[in-house]
Design an enzyme around this catalytic site. Structure first.
Site, PDB file in Angstrom:
ATOM      1  N   TYR A 128      -1.765   0.041  10.677  1.00  0.00           N
ATOM      2  CA  TYR A 128      -2.052  -0.606   9.389  1.00  0.00           C
ATOM      3  C   TYR A 128      -0.836  -0.515   8.469  1.00  0.00           C
ATOM      4  O   TYR A 128      -0.405  -1.505   7.878  1.00  0.00           O
ATOM      5  CB  TYR A 128      -3.274   0.061   8.744  1.00  0.00           C
ATOM      6  CG  TYR A 128      -3.449  -0.268   7.282  1.00  0.00           C
ATOM      7  CD1 TYR A 128      -4.003  -1.481   6.887  1.00  0.00           C
ATOM      8  CD2 TYR A 128      -3.051   0.632   6.288  1.00  0.00           C
ATOM      9  CE1 TYR A 128      -4.156  -1.794   5.542  1.00  0.00           C
ATOM     10  CE2 TYR A 128      -3.205   0.333   4.951  1.00  0.00           C
ATOM     11  CZ  TYR A 128      -3.754  -0.891   4.570  1.00  0.00           C
ATOM     12  OH  TYR A 128      -3.891  -1.189   3.241  1.00  0.00           O
TER      13      TYR A 128
ATOM     14  N   GLU B 188       0.204   3.631   1.706  1.00  0.00           N
ATOM     15  CA  GLU B 188       0.274   4.050   3.115  1.00  0.00           C
ATOM     16  C   GLU B 188       1.649   3.758   3.713  1.00  0.00           C
ATOM     17  O   GLU B 188       2.052   4.382   4.688  1.00  0.00           O
ATOM     18  CB  GLU B 188      -0.806   3.333   3.929  1.00  0.00           C
ATOM     19  CG  GLU B 188      -2.172   3.968   3.840  1.00  0.00           C
ATOM     20  CD  GLU B 188      -2.236   5.348   4.490  1.00  0.00           C
ATOM     21  OE1 GLU B 188      -1.934   5.459   5.676  1.00  0.00           O
ATOM     22  OE2 GLU B 188      -2.570   6.318   3.793  1.00  0.00           O
TER      23      GLU B 188
ATOM     24  N   SER C 214       0.822  -1.220   0.000  1.00  0.00           N
ATOM     25  CA  SER C 214       0.000   0.000   0.000  1.00  0.00           C
ATOM     26  C   SER C 214       0.845   1.254   0.000  1.00  0.00           C
ATOM     27  O   SER C 214       1.914   1.300   0.631  1.00  0.00           O
ATOM     28  CB  SER C 214      -0.881  -0.006   1.251  1.00  0.00           C
ATOM     29  OG  SER C 214      -1.379   1.283   1.503  1.00  0.00           O
TER      30      SER C 214
HETATM   31  N1  GDD Z   1     -12.307   7.480   6.065  1.00  0.00           N
HETATM   32  C1  GDD Z   1     -12.386   8.803   6.236  1.00  0.00           C
HETATM   33  N2  GDD Z   1     -13.491   9.330   6.833  1.00  0.00           N
HETATM   34  N3  GDD Z   1     -11.346   9.570   5.834  1.00  0.00           N
HETATM   35  C2  GDD Z   1     -11.453  10.916   6.011  1.00  0.00           C
HETATM   36  C3  GDD Z   1     -12.568  11.505   6.606  1.00  0.00           C
HETATM   37  C4  GDD Z   1     -13.641  10.668   7.032  1.00  0.00           C
HETATM   38  O1  GDD Z   1     -14.662  11.122   7.579  1.00  0.00           O
HETATM   39  N4  GDD Z   1     -12.373  12.857   6.621  1.00  0.00           N
HETATM   40  C5  GDD Z   1     -11.182  13.092   6.077  1.00  0.00           C
HETATM   41  N5  GDD Z   1     -10.605  11.929   5.709  1.00  0.00           N
HETATM   42  C6  GDD Z   1      -9.261  11.779   5.118  1.00  0.00           C
HETATM   43  C7  GDD Z   1      -8.359  10.803   5.867  1.00  0.00           C
HETATM   44  O2  GDD Z   1      -7.816  11.424   7.041  1.00  0.00           O
HETATM   45  C8  GDD Z   1      -7.326  10.497   4.795  1.00  0.00           C
HETATM   46  O3  GDD Z   1      -6.332  11.483   4.777  1.00  0.00           O
HETATM   47  C9  GDD Z   1      -8.144  10.585   3.480  1.00  0.00           C
HETATM   48  O4  GDD Z   1      -9.379  11.235   3.813  1.00  0.00           O
HETATM   49  C10 GDD Z   1      -8.443   9.242   2.835  1.00  0.00           C
HETATM   50  O5  GDD Z   1      -8.953   8.376   3.817  1.00  0.00           O
HETATM   51  P1  GDD Z   1      -9.516   6.897   3.444  1.00  0.00           P
HETATM   52  O6  GDD Z   1     -10.486   6.978   2.329  1.00  0.00           O
HETATM   53  O7  GDD Z   1      -9.975   6.276   4.737  1.00  0.00           O
HETATM   54  O8  GDD Z   1      -8.259   6.121   2.831  1.00  0.00           O
HETATM   55  P2  GDD Z   1      -6.714   6.045   3.281  1.00  0.00           P
HETATM   56  O9  GDD Z   1      -5.929   6.917   2.337  1.00  0.00           O
HETATM   57  O10 GDD Z   1      -6.539   6.265   4.733  1.00  0.00           O
HETATM   58  O11 GDD Z   1      -6.374   4.516   3.002  1.00  0.00           O
HETATM   59  C11 GDD Z   1      -6.893   3.821   1.851  1.00  0.00           C
HETATM   60  O12 GDD Z   1      -5.951   3.795   0.807  1.00  0.00           O
HETATM   61  C12 GDD Z   1      -4.773   3.034   1.075  1.00  0.00           C
HETATM   62  C13 GDD Z   1      -3.877   3.108  -0.168  1.00  0.00           C
HETATM   63  O13 GDD Z   1      -3.113   4.260  -0.083  1.00  0.00           O
HETATM   64  C14 GDD Z   1      -7.296   2.418   2.315  1.00  0.00           C
HETATM   65  O14 GDD Z   1      -8.004   1.774   1.271  1.00  0.00           O
HETATM   66  C15 GDD Z   1      -6.071   1.593   2.640  1.00  0.00           C
HETATM   67  O15 GDD Z   1      -6.460   0.245   2.934  1.00  0.00           O
HETATM   68  C16 GDD Z   1      -5.126   1.600   1.434  1.00  0.00           C
HETATM   69  O16 GDD Z   1      -3.964   0.863   1.722  1.00  0.00           O
END
Ligand code: GDD
Length: 276
Positions: A98, A77, A75
């Site tokens: 994670y 991440e 990832s």
């Molecule tokens: N989930 C979520 N909910 N994220 C939020 C929110 C909210 O209410 N508000 C702001 N965010 C911001 C998070 O802080 C983060 O910076 C961004 O939106 C994206 O969050 P997510 O969609 O939860 O994804 P992620 O980037 O943390 O992780 C995803 O992508 C990775 C690949 O880079 C996941 O799918 C991981 O499993 C994956 O590895």
């Protein structure tokens, strides 16, 4: 010709017999507790599934001697706070339990390749989204809320950090990249992303505009959605995937937002709640 079998990445006794029975040509390890924020609440469980789980699966392949190709879902991440753009040579700086677990799984996959000659590849995938995305991840949480607001089913959407920036692509493009990796003569590690970065705020603005709504009238900040440590800026340099795999993303950021908003606007569940 599609069969589901039960097994669990936290239960090694279930993995080897399954591999032995199925004798797959290709194994794709996408199993995870994949929510970054949740991994701060259940860090040990996350490490058990994501880190040790990958090791259990690799070990089951090695011990059974099943000759299959292996894909590990690494990832973006893992890069955490490493400077952008990130490519295969960028050092990891994980910012959540994670991401730490994914770094272990990544390194142990490389180690099994080097130690046992396994055809094992890691796809370092940046965020990939579609209408099938879980409702607690940012993109889907937003597009679902847009549809529900549009249909009069809710008024407010509570979000966390709007300033984080991500390289968002379309999931079907990324599954093609995974498959391509296992069709190569030699295994390897590949960054997969669009090479374009947008903030959470931009995603929100565009998604609301898609449904003729002004996001400022509906979005409020709830600090409960902030993470103890944030990943601020992820941007893929996927030159290697383009060159070696001949891979290209086919959907732009604007198209992705449109596809997801339209799918939620037309979703039978949201329509049913509206009609009901
Ligand atoms: N989930 C979520 N909910 N994220 C939020 C929110 C909210 O209410 N508000 C702001 N965010 C911001 C998070 O802080 C983060 O910076 C961004 O939106 C994206 O969050 P997510 O969609 O939860 O994804 P992620 O980037 O943390 O992780 C995803 O992508 C990775 C690949 O880079 C996941 O799918 C991981 O499993 C994956 O590895």
């Amino acid at each position: 010709r599609f069969f589901l079998h039960y097994a669990d990445l936290t239960d090694s006794s279930s993995l080897a017999p399954l591999l032995y029975d199925i004798r797959p040509d290709e194994v794709y390890n996408l199993g995870a507790q994949s929510h970054v924020k949740v991994s701060f609440e259940v860090p040990e469980y996350t490490a058990n599934v994501v880190a040790t789980g990958a090791l259990r699966l690799l070990e089951a392949i090695r011990r059974t001697g099943v000759r299959c190709r292996f894909y590990q879902a690494s990832s973006s991440e893992m890069y955490g706070s490493a400077p952008a753009p990130q490519n295969e040579s960028t050092p990891f700086h994980p910012r959540s339990p994670y991401a730490c677990a994914k770094v272990f799984a990544h390194h142990v996959t490389v180690n099994y390749r080097e130690s046992y000659g396994l055809h094992a590849s890691c796809g370092i995938l940046f965020n990939h989204e579609s209408p099938r995305r879980g409702e607690t991840f940012l993109t889907r949480k937003v597009t679902r809320a847009v549809a529900r607001i549009r249909r009069g089913l809710q008024q407010k959407l509570y979000l966390g950090n709007l300033e984080a920036r991500r390289d968002w692509g379309y999931a079907p493009d990324y599954t093609r990249a995974m498959w391509l990796m296992l069709q190569q003569d030699s295994p390897g590690d590949y960054v997969v992303g669009t090479g374009e970065v947008h903030s959470v705020r931009e995603f929100v603005e565009l998604a609301f505009a898609q449904a003729d709504l002004d996001w400022r009238a509906h979005v409020e900040i709830d600090p409960r959605y902030y993470r103890p440590a944030e990943v601020d800026y992820l941007l893929a340099d996927c030159s290697k995937a383009r060159l070696v795999l001949g891979w290209e993303p086919s959907v732009t950021f604007g198209e992705l937002v449109r596809i997801m908003v339209e799918a939620d606007l037309n979703s039978p569940q949201i329509r049913a709640s509206h009609d009901g």
